[in-house]
Design a protein around this motif. Sequence first.
Motif, short mmCIF file in Angstrom:
data_model
loop_
_atom_site.label_atom_id
_atom_site.label_comp_id
_atom_site.label_asym_id
_atom_site.label_seq_id
_atom_site.Cartn_x
_atom_site.Cartn_y
_atom_site.Cartn_z
N VAL A 15 0.84 -1.21 0.00
CA VAL A 15 0.00 0.00 0.00
C VAL A 15 0.88 1.27 0.00
N HIS A 16 0.47 2.24 -0.80
CA HIS A 16 1.16 3.53 -0.86
C HIS A 16 0.94 4.29 0.45
N LEU A 17 2.03 4.83 1.03
CA LEU A 17 1.89 5.60 2.28
C LEU A 17 2.20 7.07 2.10
N GLY A 18 3.08 7.39 1.16
CA GLY A 18 3.43 8.80 0.98
C GLY A 18 4.47 8.95 -0.11
N LEU A 51 7.31 6.42 0.70
CA LEU A 51 7.15 5.33 1.68
C LEU A 51 6.08 4.35 1.20
N ILE A 52 6.36 3.07 1.38
CA ILE A 52 5.43 2.01 0.96
C ILE A 52 5.25 1.04 2.14
#
Lengths: 212, 212
Positions: free
Chosen positions: A50-53, A58-59
């Motif tokens: 999932v993409h975090l930022g 960040l992943i």
Amino acid sequence: MHLTKEDIQALNRVKRLNLINSITGIKPANLIGTQDKARKTNLAIFSSVVHLGSDPALIGMILRPHSDVRRHTHENILETGVYTINHIPQSFIQQAHYTSAKFDKEVSEFKRCGFTEEYISDFEAPFIKESSIKIGLKLVEQVPIKANDTMLLVGEVQHLILPEEAVSKSGYIDLGSIQDVGISGLNSYYSLEKIAQFPYARPEETPEFDHA
Amino acid sequence: MHLTKEDIQALNRVKRLNLINSITGIKPANLIGTQDKARKTNLAIFSSVVHLGSDPALIGMILRPHSDVRRHTHENILETGVYTINHIPQSFIQQAHYTSAKFDKEVSEFKRCGFTEEYISDFEAPFIKESSIKIGLKLVEQVPIKANDTMLLVGEVQHLILPEEAVSKSGYIDLGSIQDVGISGLNSYYSLEKIAQFPYARPEETPEFDHA
């Protein structure tokens, strides 16, 4: 069909597993590449990336509890601090699926499932030669999820390897043109076809959809 | 093309945003339905919904930091303790996309973007009538991600509403047959077509792919 929490708990285990793994919608299909300090490599399929930022890049990915079974991926990431995320090309979905078998630690899923290790200098984790998009990450945070003893692993992108022609001037990637796939549930694979692209949404430019 | 961490940081902001939002692969397309204590409803598109576990049935989603802008979805979930996840049907992707515009709190994206509120008894959050798969959740955990001040919100499935004919005997859902969609990056939408299904992978039943 309306199932309550109690109805879901009353399902048999396999049906509940398949159903609840399906209800969030399509999931990304990625192989996580790692190795231990002795350079024994491991490859495992994950649908929870999932993409975090974006800044910093960040992943995240979700790890199951260690209690069920030894988790070679997690052990290797803790040993070396690095790992790779590799997209699964459509022609390799069967091989990728079988990395989910619980092979002994001595067996490398690279060799057993027919993928080729690829390395870049000064980065200890193996990439997959056959993948179109490859990401090298450094572990930056382990976030325990108390509700079910799982964990969100957070990695920072150190390397990004992808075909230049797949990236548009604005940075978009057409997942259909690179034959990317998605996963539903635990074992179903989907091809992807781009059907629409819309501009960044601003309130004053939003069309009137009001149907009332 | 090989981009290092430094190359990524040197990209212009929009290109970095588009690129890093695209590299994890296909993402699920869901609308999150909430309302506040005064029954003002809100609808927002999320591509970060992630399966966490089946027993109990837990689903996660990533929330951006509050610092950028008011987060009506999060505020409403904290007020009522419940929310809904609704799949986006292919014929509604444009309307769904525009829920991402930063409308004032007084504007309900249901009405503004042309969706119909639907309620079930004893559950305070609004579902979307037009969606095929709808999930009612109760907030059970908020997990802060320190690395970039985001948060993983953990919800437990209380209600699951879906077309009976879309679910196979074993609990699988064919996402193609219900016209489900996926998202890439921030604004591209994809149709899904099932291309393969493989059995649960056991080491002794795994075909020989060894190519070395």
